[in-house]
Design an enzyme around this catalytic site. Structure first.
Site, PDB file in Angstrom:
ATOM      1  CG  ASP A  24      61.407  56.778  70.026  1.00 39.09           C
ATOM      2  OD1 ASP A  24      61.288  55.570  70.265  1.00 39.09           O
ATOM      3  OD2 ASP A  24      61.040  57.677  70.818  1.00 39.09           O
ATOM      4  CG  ASP A  63      60.555  55.616  77.721  1.00 38.55           C
ATOM      5  OD1 ASP A  63      61.689  55.921  77.304  1.00 38.55           O
ATOM      6  OD2 ASP A  63      59.539  55.644  77.008  1.00 38.55           O
TER       7      ASP A  63
HETATM    8  C1  DGJ Z   1      59.881  57.168  73.700  1.00 37.81           C
HETATM    9  C2  DGJ Z   1      61.317  57.196  74.133  1.00 37.81           C
HETATM   10  O1  DGJ Z   1      61.638  56.019  74.817  1.00 37.81           O
HETATM   11  C3  DGJ Z   1      61.544  58.418  75.005  1.00 37.81           C
HETATM   12  O2  DGJ Z   1      62.871  58.438  75.451  1.00 37.81           O
HETATM   13  C4  DGJ Z   1      61.219  59.667  74.231  1.00 37.81           C
HETATM   14  O3  DGJ Z   1      62.127  59.823  73.180  1.00 37.81           O
HETATM   15  C5  DGJ Z   1      59.792  59.600  73.710  1.00 37.81           C
HETATM   16  N1  DGJ Z   1      59.561  58.378  72.984  1.00 37.81           N
HETATM   17  C6  DGJ Z   1      59.491  60.774  72.814  1.00 37.81           C
HETATM   18  O4  DGJ Z   1      58.262  60.683  72.244  1.00 37.81           O
END
Ligand code: DGJ
Length: 740
Positions: A470, A540
């Site tokens: 990430d 998300d």
């Molecule tokens: C952002 C990501 O897009 C989410 O899927 C998740 O992993 C969060 N970060 C976790 O902090």
């Protein structure tokens, strides 16, 4: 794992890797050649003029590109340089050691090498007429996929540092009546929104200045349609995609004679390259494809190229994941995670992915305020560590994966307390946090070493077979305590080069560990990073109604296998709708299955089983046909067709009220007969699809279509078309792939 494409990211090389033959030349040849970079259906045609400059004769249909002129107009120079009479937007601007800001490149020679049956690399060497300054234009053509990849290598032997201020990867000129540009913009939770506009005289810029997580507001990819808005199945459409995860600029410069130059590369605004003699600066690669059959063929070209050359193990199936992020957030312990494994087993997930929140002790990661940088297991939450969890998952036949964000640090962490100077920052400015975190300065070799160690520790943990990488913030204060004052403007380029080195090492050293690219949703949607990963997290926003649009946008440049689509309860939509939407990509699930009523758990399990047995291979390896856009129709539709056209899966999603009539599938074999079958029906429900169970020929299906059983928003249908009438499904063996 397939070898990565030879060269398609910016990098500094030592001069020895080049032939050095350009040193001897700098004089225009007596018989200026025509150079053609030809693919199955397109050609980029160049020629050296009698003045020694390199000109473009055209890009598109091969037969269109010819010219008898010995010296085409200066505006059509292929890689134009600043100064010495060139008054338009340059591809290259260099300040030479004596302060001269002009460059005057002349053709030296060209060399083409076959790199396998489908790939040819052409290197065209140019040299300044006075300075020992050399530019090599590299064009790799992928014949069957109609893709041309271009990058540029720049070096010199002047007595000092040359500063590069413009250094485009590619800058072709187009010659049409009209140009229609489609961009893919947005923000967190609304990625890949499409907008098309007609270009007029002047410069239109699509860019990012974010340095890291750079595609947060816009992708470095576009579609350019000639002589009218882009259509799906007809008309000339050019697709462009820059393989770079840092700041980028796509500048479309139209002159008064209707020529359009597309300058594509690293964003020159705020960034510069200080190039020492003997080093080579290699720009990121720009990918081009040309289609005479609309945006649909453009997509299929990119998809075929990506599966073969652009992503890790593109010919392998993607695992069905169960992720805990939506179910638990940061709030979990060992018992809770182990209790989720039963659900993973019950629905048939291949991998359980433990998301953010598993690390940090002195500064536990219980929310997003602390812990980033301290990659030790939190012993309160997970006293027996990650390998214990992996073993528990394994006992249930499920593999185990883990989340990391190795480029980042929270000020509340051991790492920051020990190394505050490792964060990207500027002198005399208070630190600006985003999601309570800072970017680590990857231009610093000590930081690179730290990140490499984190990667080794996580990827090397026994039992970990999947990693989600990430990256949740971009750069707002581009400064480095490591780089000297005169090289601060190199920071963001150095950062991304170092990042690619780390990712490349990861992909090579851990070929059996699958990896997902993520960036706070879809902040890294580019082929620069994606080539080290199996798939990416696009957004998300998992509300399936919004997701129809987001996935639609992604589909233009990325194959379905590379785009993770998870079934969640976001938006409170019907479970079937959420399943049907997620099944048109790399399927996953993100819900607390402990709370799901048994009937819904069963429904989910049968959707996963159906996906794995009958849908996954067609969606992931098949050709995509976008049939009805959610932007223009109340009922969106798309189908995927297997390479041999024996099977197709048609997805229909009602996004608002209205009746669009029948949906006509595309890509089928017109002569063949297909059995029509609606699948993923809730237990006990009968299909309302007129024609369900019938055998119809391809030509009729494509002409008359099928009337989908969708009437109100969030109605959906998944319809299988199987050639020959019989269910010629893959064997059980091939639906049970053994994931690494
Ligand atoms: C952002 C990501 O897009 C989410 O899927 C998740 O992993 C969060 N970060 C976790 O902090």
């Amino acid at each position: 794992m397939k070898p990565f494409p030879n060269v398609c990211y910016a990098i500094f090389l030592s001069a020895e890797v080049l032939t050095g033959r350009a040193d001897q030349a700098g004089v225009a040849p007596t018989d200026p050649p025509i150079i053609q970079i030809a693919t199955a259906h397109s050609a980029l045609t160049l020629r050296a003029g009698d003045d020694g400059r390199l000109y473009e004769l055209g890009y598109g249909r091969a037969e269109k590109n010819s010219s008898t002129t010995d010296r085409p107009p200066r505006e059509s120079e292929f890689y134009p340089q600043y100064g010495d009479g060139f008054v338009w937007e340059p591809a290259l601007q260099a300040a030479h050691v004596d302060g001269n800001t002009s460059t005057d490149l002349r053709y030296v020679r060209e060399d083409s090498r076959t790199l396998g049956t489908n790939v040819t690399l052409t290197r065209i060497e140019l040299k300044d007429s006075h300075y020992p300054f050399y530019v090599t234009l590299c064009l790799e053509r992928f014949r069957n996929e109609d893709v041309i990849e271009q990058w540029v290598e720049i070096r010199h032997q002047e007595h000092g540092v040359v500063v590069l201020r413009h250094f485009a990867s590619s800058a072709p000129v187009f010659n049409a009546r009209e140009y229609w540009l489609t961009q893919f913009y947005g923000d967190w939770a609304r990625e890949a929104t499409m907008e098309e506009e007609k270009l007029g005289p002047g410069i239109k810029i699509l860019d990012s200045k974010l340095g890291v997580r750079a595609s947060r507001f816009r992708f470095p990819s576009f579609a350019l349609s000639e002589n009218g808005p882009a259509r799906e199945d007809s008309g000339e459409v050019i697709g462009g995609s820059l393989a770079w995860s840092g700041s980028y600029q796509l500048a479309f410069d139209m002159d008064s004679d209707n020529h359009l130059r597309a300058l594509c590369g690293i964003n020159p605004s705020g960034e510069a390259v200080h190039l020492e003699p003997g080093r080579i600066f290699k720009t990121p690669a720009m990918l081009w494809t040309w289609s005479a059959h609309g945006a649909g063929r453009m997509t299929r070209n990119f998809d075929r190229w990506a599966r073969r050359y652009g992503i890790r193990d593109g010919d392998q199936p993607r695992p069905v994941l169960l992720n805990n992020w939506e179910a638990t957030g940061f709030n979990f312990d060992e018992k809770a995670i182990v209790s989720l494994f039963d659900g993973a087993q019950a629905i048939g997930a291949d991998v359980f992915l433990l998301d953010d929140g598993w690390f940090g002790n002195a500064h536990p990661r219980n929310d997003d305020h602390a812990g980033l940088g301290d990659w030790q297991v939190n012993t309160n939450k997970l006293p027996r560590g990650l390998s214990y969890l992996a073993a528990q998952a394994g006992r249930r036949g499920v593999k185990f994966g883990i989340w990391i964000e190795p480029e980042m640090v929270n000020p509340r962490s051991d790492l920051f307390e020990k190394h505050p100077d490792w964060a990207i920052q500027q002198p005399h400015r208070p630190l600006e946090l985003s999601r309570n975190q800072l970017d680590l300065d990857l231009s610093n070799p000590a930081v690179q070493q730290f990140v490499r160690r984190v990667v080794d520790e996580v990827f090397g943990t026994p039992g970990v077979s999947f990693v989600k990488w990430d990256c949740n913030r971009y750069v707002t204060q581009p400064g480095s305590t490591y780089l000297p004052p005169g090289r601060q403007s190199d920071l963001l380029i150095d950062y991304n080069l170092a990042l690619y080195n780390i990712m490349a090492r990861m992909a090579k050293k851990y070929p059996r560990t699958m990896a997902m690219l993520c960036s706070g949703g879809g902040g890294r949607a580019d082929y620069g990073a994606l080539k080290y990963f199996d798939e990416m997290w696009p957004s998300d926003n998992t509300d399936p109604l919004h997701r129809v649009f987001i996935q639609w946008g992604y589909s233009y440049f990325f194959p379905a296998e590379a785009v993770c689509d998870h079934i969640t309860r976001s938006g409170n939509r019907p479970l079937k709708f959420a399943e049907d939407v997620a099944m048109s990509g790399a399927l996953g699930v993100d819900m607390d299955l402990r709370k799901l009523p048994p009937a819904e758990l069963e429904q989910l399990a049968s959707a996963v089983a159906l996906y794995k047995k009958e849908i996954r291979d067609v969606v992931e390896q098949g050709d995509l046909y976008r049939l009805r856009s959610p932007y223009e129709h109340p009922c969106a539709a798309l189908d995927y067709v297997s390479a041999d056209r024996s099977r197709a899966v048609l997805f229909v999603y009602q996004v608002k009220d209205g009746d669009d009539g029948s949906v006509r599938p595309r890509g089928l074999d017109p002569q063949a007969r297909y059995r029509v079958r609606e699948v993923n029906l809730p237990a006990g429900a009968n299909s309302q699809l007129a024609g369900d169970g019938r055998v119809m020929d391809g030509v009729t299906l494509m002409r008359d279509g099928l009337r989908p059983p969708c009437h109100k928003p969030c109605d959906s249908a998944v319809i299988e078309l199987v050639k020959g009438g019989a269910m010629a499904l893959p064997s059980d063996e091939s639906t049970r792939p053994s994931f690494r």
